[in-house]
Design a protein around this motif. Structure first.
Motif, PDB file in Angstrom:
ATOM      1  N   ARG A  18       1.208  -1.165   0.063  1.00 51.47           N
ATOM      2  CA  ARG A  18       0.073  -0.107   0.237  1.00 51.47           C
ATOM      3  C   ARG A  18       0.900   0.811  -0.138  1.00 51.47           C
ATOM      4  NH1 ARG A  18      -5.388   0.298   0.822  1.00 51.47           N
ATOM      5  NH2 ARG A  18      -5.310  -1.827   1.529  1.00 51.47           N
ATOM      6  N   TRP A  21       1.457   2.468  -3.176  1.00 52.95           N
ATOM      7  CA  TRP A  21      -0.121   2.440  -3.920  1.00 52.95           C
ATOM      8  C   TRP A  21      -0.496   3.996  -3.500  1.00 52.95           C
ATOM      9  CZ3 TRP A  21      -3.152   0.192  -7.779  1.00 52.95           C
ATOM     10  CH2 TRP A  21      -4.579   0.856  -7.811  1.00 52.95           C
ATOM     11  N   CYS A  22       0.000   3.849  -2.491  1.00 51.12           N
ATOM     12  CA  CYS A  22      -0.337   5.550  -2.017  1.00 51.12           C
ATOM     13  C   CYS A  22       0.490   6.656  -2.235  1.00 51.12           C
ATOM     14  CB  CYS A  22      -0.233   5.895  -0.647  1.00 51.12           C
ATOM     15  SG  CYS A  22      -2.247   4.954   0.322  1.00 51.12           S
ATOM     16  N   ARG A  25       0.342   7.160  -6.393  1.00 53.62           N
ATOM     17  CA  ARG A  25      -1.578   8.311  -6.305  1.00 53.62           C
ATOM     18  C   ARG A  25      -1.749   9.146  -5.176  1.00 53.62           C
ATOM     19  NH1 ARG A  25      -1.303   3.496  -7.310  1.00 53.62           N
ATOM     20  NH2 ARG A  25      -2.685   2.700  -9.194  1.00 53.62           N
ATOM     21  N   ARG A  26      -0.297   9.838  -5.191  1.00 54.72           N
ATOM     22  CA  ARG A  26      -0.249  11.176  -4.266  1.00 54.72           C
ATOM     23  C   ARG A  26      -1.075  10.908  -2.884  1.00 54.72           C
ATOM     24  NH1 ARG A  26       3.311  10.367  -7.632  1.00 54.72           N
ATOM     25  NH2 ARG A  26       4.330  11.435  -8.676  1.00 54.72           N
ATOM     26  N   ASP A  27      -1.735  10.006  -2.673  1.00 53.16           N
ATOM     27  CA  ASP A  27      -2.352   9.972  -1.320  1.00 53.16           C
ATOM     28  C   ASP A  27      -1.493  10.021  -0.118  1.00 53.16           C
ATOM     29  OD1 ASP A  27      -4.342   8.670   1.100  1.00 53.16           O
ATOM     30  OD2 ASP A  27      -4.753   7.154  -0.060  1.00 53.16           O
ATOM     31  N   TRP A  28      -1.432  11.169   0.317  1.00 54.01           N
ATOM     32  CA  TRP A  28      -0.506  10.992   0.909  1.00 54.01           C
ATOM     33  C   TRP A  28      -1.209  11.277   2.498  1.00 54.01           C
ATOM     34  CZ3 TRP A  28       4.137  12.193  -0.540  1.00 54.01           C
ATOM     35  CH2 TRP A  28       3.772  12.463  -2.130  1.00 54.01           C
ATOM     36  N   ALA A  29      -2.457  11.376   2.617  1.00 56.83           N
ATOM     37  CA  ALA A  29      -3.622  10.944   4.099  1.00 56.83           C
ATOM     38  C   ALA A  29      -3.703   9.265   4.145  1.00 56.83           C
ATOM     39  CB  ALA A  29      -4.396  11.326   3.735  1.00 56.83           C
ATOM     40  N   GLY A  30      -3.907   8.607   3.312  1.00 52.72           N
ATOM     41  CA  GLY A  30      -3.486   7.354   3.311  1.00 52.72           C
ATOM     42  C   GLY A  30      -1.567   7.008   3.143  1.00 52.72           C
ATOM     43  N   LEU A  31      -1.236   7.585   3.048  1.00 52.14           N
ATOM     44  CA  LEU A  31       0.677   7.328   3.809  1.00 52.14           C
ATOM     45  C   LEU A  31       0.631   7.701   4.802  1.00 52.14           C
ATOM     46  CD1 LEU A  31       3.100   6.325   1.889  1.00 52.14           C
ATOM     47  CD2 LEU A  31       3.215   7.971   1.322  1.00 52.14           C
ATOM     48  N   ARG A  69       6.749  13.837  -0.221  1.00 50.41           N
ATOM     49  CA  ARG A  69       5.802  15.018  -1.200  1.00 50.41           C
ATOM     50  C   ARG A  69       6.269  16.300  -1.617  1.00 50.41           C
ATOM     51  NH1 ARG A  69       0.457  17.006   1.248  1.00 50.41           N
ATOM     52  NH2 ARG A  69      -0.955  18.027  -0.483  1.00 50.41           N
ATOM     53  N   ASP A  73       5.585  15.867  -6.078  1.00 50.92           N
ATOM     54  CA  ASP A  73       4.452  15.802  -6.730  1.00 50.92           C
ATOM     55  C   ASP A  73       4.935  16.917  -7.569  1.00 50.92           C
ATOM     56  OD1 ASP A  73       2.382  15.944  -5.045  1.00 50.92           O
ATOM     57  OD2 ASP A  73       2.380  17.198  -3.344  1.00 50.92           O
TER      58      ASP A  73
END
Length: 160
Positions: A18, A21-22, A25-31, A69, A73
């Motif tokens: 994960r 994956w995070c 997808r730039r899913d910073w909260a998930g990461l 990030r 980004d």
């Protein structure tokens, strides 16, 4: 192997996979949710220098030099393939080793738009009340191909 051991292995493997994956997808909260409050990173095989340790929020900030990030980004796309995850659990601590291939893309005037890194991750995790969390990552380098300027330009692009 008992059911608890199988569940631990599944959750640890999911946490490690994960992470890639995070990140892609730039899913910073998930990461952020995958890590302990402090994290140790060791990319010295790739960049030299010294391993770093600090708050995970610094690792995932937009302003900290060398933060994930700030660099990610600035890229057009990435793909981190984390495979062959091997898990060793001892009590509330775990160690995984896994193969990783990271592809980084950014069109630029200095050559190829791709920079690809292959190697392994050594990831240390700890069991918290919220589940298994990553507390340390070491990357060992096997090979690099392409234009390293992609990453440097991405970090500068996001900072601008």
């Amino acid at each position: 192997m008992d059911v608890r051991a199988l569940l631990d292995r599944a959750e640890i493997t999911d946490t490690v996979v994960r992470m890639g994956w995070c990140l892609d997808r730039r899913d910073w909260a998930g990461l952020r949710a995958l890590f302990t409050d402090r994290v140790r990173t060791d990319y010295t095989a790739l960049w030299g220098g010294e391993p770093q340790e600090g708050p995970v929020d610094q690792l995932l900030s937009t302003s900290a030099q060398g933060s994930w990030r700030r660099t990610m980004d600035g890229l057009e796309a990435t793909q981190h393939l984390i495979t062959n995850v091997l898990v060793d659990v001892e009590g509330d601590e775990a160690r995984t080793t896994a193969n990783v291939v990271g592809v980084h893309r950014l069109a630029n005037p200095h050559g190829s738009p791709l920079w690809t890194v292959g190697g392994t991750y050594d990831i240390r995790l700890v069991r918290l009340s919220t589940g298994w969390r990553i507390r340390a990552i070491t990357q060992d380098l096997a090979w690099v191909e392409g234009n390293q300027q992609v990453l440097f330009r991405a970090a500068m692009r996001h900072a601008a």
